[in-house]
Every structure is written in structure tokens, then in C-alpha cells.
Design a protein around this motif. Structure first.
Motif, short mmCIF file in Angstrom:
data_model
loop_
_atom_site.label_atom_id
_atom_site.label_comp_id
_atom_site.label_asym_id
_atom_site.label_seq_id
_atom_site.Cartn_x
_atom_site.Cartn_y
_atom_site.Cartn_z
N GLU A 127 -7.05 -10.66 -0.94
CA GLU A 127 -8.21 -9.78 -1.11
C GLU A 127 -7.95 -8.59 -2.04
O GLU A 127 -8.88 -8.12 -2.70
N ASN A 128 -6.71 -8.11 -2.10
CA ASN A 128 -6.49 -6.81 -2.74
C ASN A 128 -5.52 -6.77 -3.92
O ASN A 128 -5.44 -5.75 -4.61
N VAL A 129 -4.78 -7.85 -4.18
CA VAL A 129 -3.78 -7.74 -5.23
C VAL A 129 -4.40 -7.71 -6.63
O VAL A 129 -3.90 -7.01 -7.52
N LEU A 130 -5.48 -8.43 -6.86
CA LEU A 130 -6.08 -8.47 -8.20
C LEU A 130 -6.63 -7.11 -8.64
O LEU A 130 -6.36 -6.68 -9.77
N ASN A 207 12.09 1.92 -3.78
CA ASN A 207 11.03 2.85 -3.39
C ASN A 207 9.85 2.04 -2.86
O ASN A 207 9.56 0.95 -3.34
N CYS A 208 9.17 2.59 -1.89
CA CYS A 208 8.04 1.89 -1.26
C CYS A 208 6.78 2.73 -1.31
O CYS A 208 6.81 3.94 -1.06
N ILE A 209 5.68 2.08 -1.67
CA ILE A 209 4.35 2.68 -1.58
C ILE A 209 3.56 1.76 -0.66
O ILE A 209 3.37 0.58 -0.97
N SER A 210 3.09 2.27 0.45
CA SER A 210 2.47 1.40 1.45
C SER A 210 0.99 1.72 1.66
O SER A 210 0.45 2.68 1.10
N ASN A 211 0.35 0.88 2.48
CA ASN A 211 -1.04 1.05 2.88
C ASN A 211 -2.01 1.01 1.70
O ASN A 211 -2.98 1.75 1.64
N ILE A 212 -1.74 0.12 0.73
CA ILE A 212 -2.63 -0.04 -0.42
C ILE A 212 -3.77 -0.97 -0.02
O ILE A 212 -3.57 -2.16 0.19
N ARG A 213 -4.97 -0.43 0.09
CA ARG A 213 -6.15 -1.18 0.50
C ARG A 213 -7.36 -0.26 0.37
O ARG A 213 -7.20 0.96 0.25
N ASP A 218 -6.16 4.06 -2.21
CA ASP A 218 -7.03 3.29 -3.10
C ASP A 218 -6.25 2.73 -4.28
O ASP A 218 -5.16 3.19 -4.62
N PHE A 219 -6.82 1.73 -4.95
CA PHE A 219 -6.12 1.00 -5.99
C PHE A 219 -5.72 1.89 -7.17
O PHE A 219 -4.62 1.75 -7.71
N LYS A 220 -6.58 2.79 -7.59
CA LYS A 220 -6.25 3.66 -8.73
C LYS A 220 -5.08 4.57 -8.39
O LYS A 220 -4.14 4.72 -9.18
N SER A 221 -5.13 5.18 -7.22
CA SER A 221 -4.03 6.08 -6.81
C SER A 221 -2.73 5.30 -6.69
O SER A 221 -1.66 5.79 -7.09
#
Length: 252
Positions: A127-130, A207-213, A218-221
Motif C-alpha cells: 500500500e505505501n512503498v510506491l 539508521n532507522c526511520i519508522s512509522n512511515i504511513r 508522511d511520505f514527503k517527510s
């Protein structure tokens, strides 16, 4: 004057729901929770379980990734099934023999390799990778970074990115993986960045960036933050605990 939300007389904490999707201020009926909230909890738990056992839409994703005009490699970990993947985390960290052979034919020595893995929520990837890649890849290209073939990995864990990037001789890896689903977020992507990836690295090397959804980061951030860390990683020639996210901080 800003409108002030009045708290529910039966639950003075209800106004906090405006700021989070967490399960707070659910009320009480005697010594238990109300029936409605109990059923919502069971439904959320079912969604989380479904996410863990969901499958990545390989064909659909490969077709959609064509918009980036990069080769797409279909890869698989050493875990043969979902059951084995959940019971043997070590197998999810290594590529199977067929994948290793496929990687051996694709050595390009590019700057960045993007690895897309199902992890513990293929729903998140489907749902969210593209939308994330549509913002991230143009940033990497505009910075004149050479991008390796895009890698789709089934039954993969984070560390499989070290193995794949090392085989392709890429300088930096970005692993986009479905995160462990929670009771309010079954569709979160985690992004893991590793400089000079190779087998055997520990988690403190990335490095980890989590909770992308949509309901989280949000996708831009997320794309901006990943790109910032990529630039800093190449500039400082490192990643992990020594690479801090100082973007936007005032320095004296």
C-alpha cells in the motif's frame, strides 16, 4: 479565538484522541471496557495478525516499479515459507542460492541500492512503498547518485540488505520493510540505511526511520529525512549510532 474542544463529561481524557490513534480514553463499564471498544480491540488484533501473514504483491509491484526505469530483481531469503520465516529469523537475514546467483549477474558497484522486503507486514509494502519511492528516487537521482537495480525480497528481514548490497558492491543500502504491526498501525514501513553494508553487521551500524504511513510519518517527510541521512552518510562515510539526525536543529 481558537475553538476549544470540550472534554466528554463521561471521559475527561477523550479530547486526546484528536492527537493520536493510540488506544486511549476507551472508557469503562464497571470493571471492564465497553462492548464497542472491546470489539474494536479484537478487530484491530485481527488486522495485525492478517498483516503478519499477508503476502507481497510481487507481480503488481514489479509492474509499478517500471515507472522508475530501473531493472527489478525478484529475490528470496532462505526461509521457504511464512511459518519458517516467523520461527527462524536467521533464515530471513540471508539470500537463498537462486537469489545469490541472480545477484552475481548484476554487479554494478552503484552508490545506492534500494531493497524492498515484506518483513512483518507485506500490506505496508503493497500500500505505501510506491508513494514513498515516487518522492525518494527523484531526490537520489537529482543528487547524481547511481541507483542499483531495485530489489524485491520475499520473506526478508532487515539484515538481508547487508547481504544483497555486498553482493552488488553498492556503497549504501536502503531497506524498506514492513514493520511489526501494532493495534493501530498494520501498514507501517521502516527504512533502514547502512553505509558500506556487508554480512555480519549489527543493528548499531544502521539508521532507522519508522512509522512511515499516511497516519504516521508522511511520505514527503520520510523521503526528506531518508535523503538527508543518505547525504550525511556519504559525507561522513558512516552510518548507525555515530550518524545523528541533526536536520533542522540550531547549532551554535
Amino acid at each position: 479565538m481558537d475553538k476549544i474542544t470540550k472534554p466528554d463529561q463521561n471521559d475527561p481524557l477523550s479530547f486526546l484522541k484528536e492527537f493520536t490513534a493510540a488506544r486511549i480514553a476507551i472508557g469503562a463499564t464497571g470493571s471492564s471496557i465497553p462492548t464497542k471498544q472491546s470489539l474494536e480491540f479484537k478487530l484491530a488484533h485481527a488486522h495485525a495478525r492478517d498483516a503478519v501473514y499477508s503476502a507481497m504483491d510481487i507481480e503488481g509491484l514489479e509492474d509499478a516499479l517500471g515507472q522508475f526505469h530501473r531493472p527489478v530483481l525478484q529475490l528470496h531469503s532462505m526461509a521457504d515459507s511464512r511459518a519458517q520465516y516467523l520461527q527462524r529469523p536467521d533464515l530471513g537475514r540471508k539470500s537463498n542460492e537462486e537469489s545469490l546467483n541472480r545477484l552475481a549477474d548484476q554487479i554494478t558497484g552503484d552508490d545506492v541500492v534500494i531493497i524492498i522486503a515484506d518483513g512483518l507486514s507485506a500490506i505496508a509494502i503493497n500500500e505505501n512503498v510506491l508513494p514513498l519511492l515516487q518522492l525518494l528516487i527523484p531526490k537520489l537521482s537529482a543528487a547524481n547518485l547511481k541507483i542499483a537495480p531495485l530489489c524485491l525480497v520475499e520473506q526478508g528481514r532487515v539484515a538481508i540488505g547487508d547481504n544483497i548490497a555486498h553482493e552488488l558492491q553498492s556503497r549504501l543500502s536502503i531497506v524498506l520493510i514492513g514493520e511489526r504491526p501494532g493495534l493501530s498501525s498494520a501498514d507501517s514501513i521502516g527504512a533502514y540505511l547502512t553505509y558500506q553494508p556487508k554480512p555480519g553487521l549489527k543493528d548499531n551500524s544502521r539508521n532507522c526511520i519508522s512509522n512511515i504511513r499516511p497516519g504516521g510519518l508522511d511520505f514527503k517527510s520520510a523521503a526528506d529525512k531518508i535523503f538527508y541521512l543518505v547525504q550525511e552518510s556519504f559525507r561522513r562515510k558512516l552510518s548507525g549510532v555515530e550518524l545523528k539526525d541533526n536536520e533542522g536543529l540550531l547549532v551554535g
